[in-house]
Design an enzyme around this catalytic site. Structure first.
Site, PDB file in Angstrom:
ATOM      1  N   TYR A  90       0.983  -1.238   0.027  1.00  0.00           N
ATOM      2  CA  TYR A  90       0.061   0.058   0.009  1.00  0.00           C
ATOM      3  C   TYR A  90       0.826   1.230   0.013  1.00  0.00           C
ATOM      4  O   TYR A  90       1.854   1.486   0.663  1.00  0.00           O
ATOM      5  CB  TYR A  90      -0.928  -0.123   1.235  1.00  0.00           C
TER       6      TYR A  90
ATOM      7  N   HIS B  89       5.373  -6.447  10.627  1.00  0.00           N
ATOM      8  CA  HIS B  89       5.194  -6.361   9.178  1.00  0.00           C
ATOM      9  C   HIS B  89       5.968  -6.467   8.397  1.00  0.00           C
ATOM     10  O   HIS B  89       6.175  -6.388   7.002  1.00  0.00           O
ATOM     11  CB  HIS B  89       4.103  -5.162   9.087  1.00  0.00           C
TER      12      HIS B  89
ATOM     13  N   ASP C 112       2.985  -8.602  13.931  1.00  0.00           N
ATOM     14  CA  ASP C 112       2.417  -7.620  13.128  1.00  0.00           C
ATOM     15  C   ASP C 112       1.274  -6.643  13.524  1.00  0.00           C
ATOM     16  O   ASP C 112       0.141  -7.320  13.942  1.00  0.00           O
ATOM     17  CB  ASP C 112       2.216  -8.525  11.850  1.00  0.00           C
TER      18      ASP C 112
ATOM     19  N   SER D  84       1.980  -7.612   2.110  1.00  0.00           N
ATOM     20  CA  SER D  84       0.916  -6.839   2.546  1.00  0.00           C
ATOM     21  C   SER D  84      -0.158  -6.439   1.494  1.00  0.00           C
ATOM     22  O   SER D  84      -0.981  -7.583   1.138  1.00  0.00           O
ATOM     23  CB  SER D  84       1.602  -5.368   3.014  1.00  0.00           C
TER      24      SER D  84
END
Length: 316
Positions: free
Chosen positions: A93, A297, A268, A182
């Site tokens: 993202y 993450h 995460d 992700s």
């Protein structure tokens, strides 16, 4: 401490969430795939003069959903004696497709790579217009209507990426992989669910998994913007959660037929481990998952990178 880790993993492995599919879920996606399947790619491929002599690099674009030109790098080994496997890679993202040199670990082994800039990010624009677009970021664009939601377009852009590589005469169409981390991992899973052509999907700490639970457990990341949107518009809570069901990998993953490899970091805060395991436990295709107890993450650790190389080499 080891016992604590083992207990946590057992809890995650036993998690079996209920699906949130709407009655028209499958019909919606079949209609969407049919709509996009008849659209021309309008490919553009331009050679890049790149300072690594052992590769051929190209700036490319192809039409995705609604004729938005999707920008990407297409990279192949300079010397090709037979058809080569190809890895399609989606970024995280607010990211981008990175540098050509970033993919050398695949090129030197004889793989081709298509590295995609997702719509509205990197160098890719977005021709779509969204009636709900007040938060200034992608995750809430069109979120009140499944027909115009951002990720409907992104998933179809991913399907068209497979069309693009299948049109390359040097690519072995039986050896196509999807890869991402992700958001990119979530896209890889969704595209694998919506298209039977990939042989392999590699999804690191994937987003868009068991979304209601992820919204409940997460502390950071794009889903916080959804909460901000609902803070402004509490009258739309039910409508937003209904829209998201269509794009939740929990409701898509039963369609996956290719081999899947996922990773999860037990620390995460963006893509909570339980949400990832909810999807992993629901996949019926051949699968494996790597669990990193003290990772968050970020999966850029040596053991993970080496295992990914070995896994792709074995199965692609």
């Amino acid at each position: 401490m080891l016992r604590h880790i083992e207990e946590t993993r057992r809890q995650l492995e036993s998690y079996s969430p209920s699906l949130t599919k709407q009655p028209d879920h499958d019909e919606f996606w079949e209609k969407t795939l049919k709509e996009v399947g008849g659209c021309a790619l309008h490919e553009k491929v331009e050679r890049i003069s790149y300072p690594i002599k052992q590769i051929n690099a190209y700036d490319v674009s192809y039409h995705g959903f609604d004729d938005t030109p999707i920008k990407a790098f297409y990279i192949t080994p300079a010397k090709i004696e037979e058809r080569v496997p190809c890895i399609i890679i989606f970024h995280g993202y607010a990211g981008h497709k990175n540098s050509v040199s970033h993919y050398m670990k695949w090129l030197i082994q004889g793989y081709a790579v298509l590295a995609v800039d997702c719509r509205g990010q990197g160098r890719t624009g977005d021709y779509s217009r969204y009636t709900s677009d007040e938060m200034g970021t992608w995750v809430t664009k069109g979120i009140l209507d499944k027909e115009e939601y951002y990720y409907r377009k992104v998933f179809m852009d991913g399907v068209k990426a497979i069309d693009f590589v299948c049109n390359r005469e040097e690519v072995d169409k039986e050896r196509i992989a999807l890869m991402g981390a992700s958001m990119g991992g979530g896209i890889a899973l969704a595209v694998a669910a919506l298209d039977d052509r990939p042989k392999l999907a590699v999804a690191d700490v994937p987003n868009l998994c068991d979304i209601p639970l992820a919204m409940k457990l997460k502390f950071e990341g794009s889903l916080t913007v959804v909460e901000q949107f609902l803070h402004r518009h509490p009258e739309n809570i039910e409508k937003v959660y209904t829209t998201l069901t269509y794009f939740d990998n929990l409701n898509l993953c039963e369609r996956i037929k290719c081999r899947v490899r996922m990773t999860v970091g037990l620390k995460d805060l963006i893509c909570p481990p339980m949400s990832i395991f909810g999807v992993y436990n629901s996949i019926k295709a051949p699968k494996s998952i790597e669990v990193f107890p003290f990772s968050g993450h970020d999966m850029a650790i040596i053991e993970h990178l080496d295992k990914t190389l070995a896994y792709v080499n074995e199965h692609l």
